[in-house]
Scaffold this motif. Structure first.
Motif, mmCIF file in Angstrom:
data_model
loop_
_atom_site.group_PDB
_atom_site.id
_atom_site.type_symbol
_atom_site.label_atom_id
_atom_site.label_comp_id
_atom_site.label_asym_id
_atom_site.label_seq_id
_atom_site.Cartn_x
_atom_site.Cartn_y
_atom_site.Cartn_z
ATOM 1 N N LEU A 35 0.829 -1.205 0.000
ATOM 2 C CA LEU A 35 0.000 0.000 0.000
ATOM 3 C C LEU A 35 0.863 1.256 0.000
ATOM 4 O O LEU A 35 0.607 2.195 -0.751
ATOM 5 C CB LEU A 35 -0.951 0.002 1.203
ATOM 6 C CG LEU A 35 -1.880 1.208 1.330
ATOM 7 C CD1 LEU A 35 -2.758 1.373 0.098
ATOM 8 C CD2 LEU A 35 -2.747 1.074 2.579
ATOM 9 N N GLN A 36 1.921 1.276 0.812
ATOM 10 C CA GLN A 36 2.804 2.448 0.867
ATOM 11 C C GLN A 36 3.505 2.662 -0.468
ATOM 12 O O GLN A 36 3.664 3.794 -0.918
ATOM 13 C CB GLN A 36 3.829 2.299 1.990
ATOM 14 C CG GLN A 36 4.632 3.563 2.227
ATOM 15 C CD GLN A 36 3.773 4.720 2.686
ATOM 16 O OE1 GLN A 36 3.003 4.596 3.627
ATOM 17 N NE2 GLN A 36 3.892 5.850 2.018
ATOM 18 N N ALA A 58 1.624 11.520 1.564
ATOM 19 C CA ALA A 58 0.744 10.360 1.721
ATOM 20 C C ALA A 58 1.021 9.691 3.051
ATOM 21 O O ALA A 58 2.120 9.785 3.592
ATOM 22 C CB ALA A 58 0.960 9.367 0.589
ATOM 23 N N GLN A 59 -0.007 9.021 3.555
ATOM 24 C CA GLN A 59 0.149 8.237 4.776
ATOM 25 C C GLN A 59 -0.936 7.177 4.840
ATOM 26 O O GLN A 59 -1.943 7.264 4.153
ATOM 27 C CB GLN A 59 0.083 9.124 6.015
ATOM 28 C CG GLN A 59 -1.246 9.782 6.254
ATOM 29 C CD GLN A 59 -1.226 10.665 7.493
ATOM 30 O OE1 GLN A 59 -0.198 10.874 8.095
ATOM 31 N NE2 GLN A 59 -2.370 11.177 7.855
ATOM 32 N N ILE A 60 -0.687 6.180 5.662
ATOM 33 C CA ILE A 60 -1.685 5.135 5.913
ATOM 34 C C ILE A 60 -2.385 5.508 7.211
ATOM 35 O O ILE A 60 -1.737 5.730 8.232
ATOM 36 C CB ILE A 60 -1.022 3.758 6.010
ATOM 37 C CG1 ILE A 60 -0.344 3.414 4.685
ATOM 38 C CG2 ILE A 60 -2.046 2.687 6.382
ATOM 39 C CD1 ILE A 60 0.457 2.131 4.707
ATOM 40 N N GLU A 68 -6.542 2.606 5.481
ATOM 41 C CA GLU A 68 -6.627 3.114 4.116
ATOM 42 C C GLU A 68 -5.480 4.084 3.884
ATOM 43 O O GLU A 68 -4.930 4.656 4.819
ATOM 44 C CB GLU A 68 -7.967 3.789 3.839
ATOM 45 C CG GLU A 68 -8.200 5.073 4.574
ATOM 46 C CD GLU A 68 -9.530 5.713 4.218
ATOM 47 O OE1 GLU A 68 -9.620 6.939 4.376
ATOM 48 O OE2 GLU A 68 -10.461 5.024 3.782
ATOM 49 N N GLY A 69 -5.119 4.225 2.635
ATOM 50 C CA GLY A 69 -4.079 5.169 2.268
ATOM 51 C C GLY A 69 -4.707 6.493 1.887
ATOM 52 O O GLY A 69 -5.768 6.534 1.262
ATOM 53 N N THR A 70 -4.066 7.573 2.260
ATOM 54 C CA THR A 70 -4.545 8.911 1.921
ATOM 55 C C THR A 70 -3.414 9.686 1.276
ATOM 56 O O THR A 70 -2.310 9.739 1.809
ATOM 57 C CB THR A 70 -5.031 9.652 3.178
ATOM 58 O OG1 THR A 70 -6.081 8.907 3.780
ATOM 59 C CG2 THR A 70 -5.543 11.032 2.827
ATOM 60 N N LEU A 91 -5.487 -6.108 -2.284
ATOM 61 C CA LEU A 91 -4.253 -5.364 -2.063
ATOM 62 C C LEU A 91 -3.016 -6.166 -2.438
ATOM 63 O O LEU A 91 -2.001 -5.593 -2.810
ATOM 64 C CB LEU A 91 -4.170 -4.924 -0.604
ATOM 65 C CG LEU A 91 -3.062 -3.962 -0.246
ATOM 66 C CD1 LEU A 91 -3.213 -2.676 -1.044
ATOM 67 C CD2 LEU A 91 -3.086 -3.661 1.220
ATOM 68 N N ASP A 92 -3.092 -7.484 -2.380
ATOM 69 C CA ASP A 92 -1.926 -8.303 -2.704
ATOM 70 C C ASP A 92 -1.472 -8.076 -4.141
ATOM 71 O O ASP A 92 -0.304 -8.226 -4.463
ATOM 72 C CB ASP A 92 -2.237 -9.785 -2.493
ATOM 73 C CG ASP A 92 -2.481 -10.101 -1.029
ATOM 74 O OD1 ASP A 92 -1.917 -9.405 -0.172
ATOM 75 O OD2 ASP A 92 -3.255 -11.031 -0.753
#
Length: 128
Positions: A35-36, A58-60, A68-70, A91-92
């Motif tokens: 995700l990152q 960005a951050q989780i 969630e990621g923003t 997500l994988d």
């Protein structure tokens, strides 16, 4: 009244208005890295569309449905804009490349619009 919420749980288990820990999905370290990495790609692509005066990051974060990621953009003037990317079961596979481009273009356009709206009152039209 808070006992009527779907997140209330038992008084000894979960505080009213909060979700039980078992209901909130957790990210594995690999999912967090994936995700990152997707967020970093969106940030880099957004920066390509904007001048250096715009701050992109960005951050989780912990969303209402789990992590969630923003990605957010702070224009030099005007309101910040952001986009949330939910961490779901797909997500994988990572974030789709087309989705990353679409989010980056949308954020850049929204940030540019914020600047335009913020300065539109200060500009005197020269003709009608």
């Amino acid at each position: 009244m808070t006992g009527n919420t779907p997140y209330a749980g038992q008084p000894t288990d979960t505080d009213p208005g909060r979700r039980a820990n078992a209901d909130v999905p957790e990210l594995s370290p690999e999912q967090r890295r994936t995700l990152q990495a997707g967020l970093d790609t969106v940030v880099a692509r957004t920066r390509e569309y904007l001048p250096d005066e715009y701050v992109v990051g960005a951050q989780i974060v912990a969303g209402s449905d789990g992590p969630e990621g923003t990605v957010a953009v702070q224009p030099p003037i005007g309101h910040p804009v952001s986009a949330g990317l939910p961490a779901d079961s797909d997500l994988d596979e990572g974030l789709d490349d087309d989705d990353r481009d679409e989010v980056a273009r949308g954020l850049a356009a929204s940030a540019a619009l914020q600047v335009k709206q913020a300065v539109s009152d200060a500009i005197v039209p020269v003709a009608r």
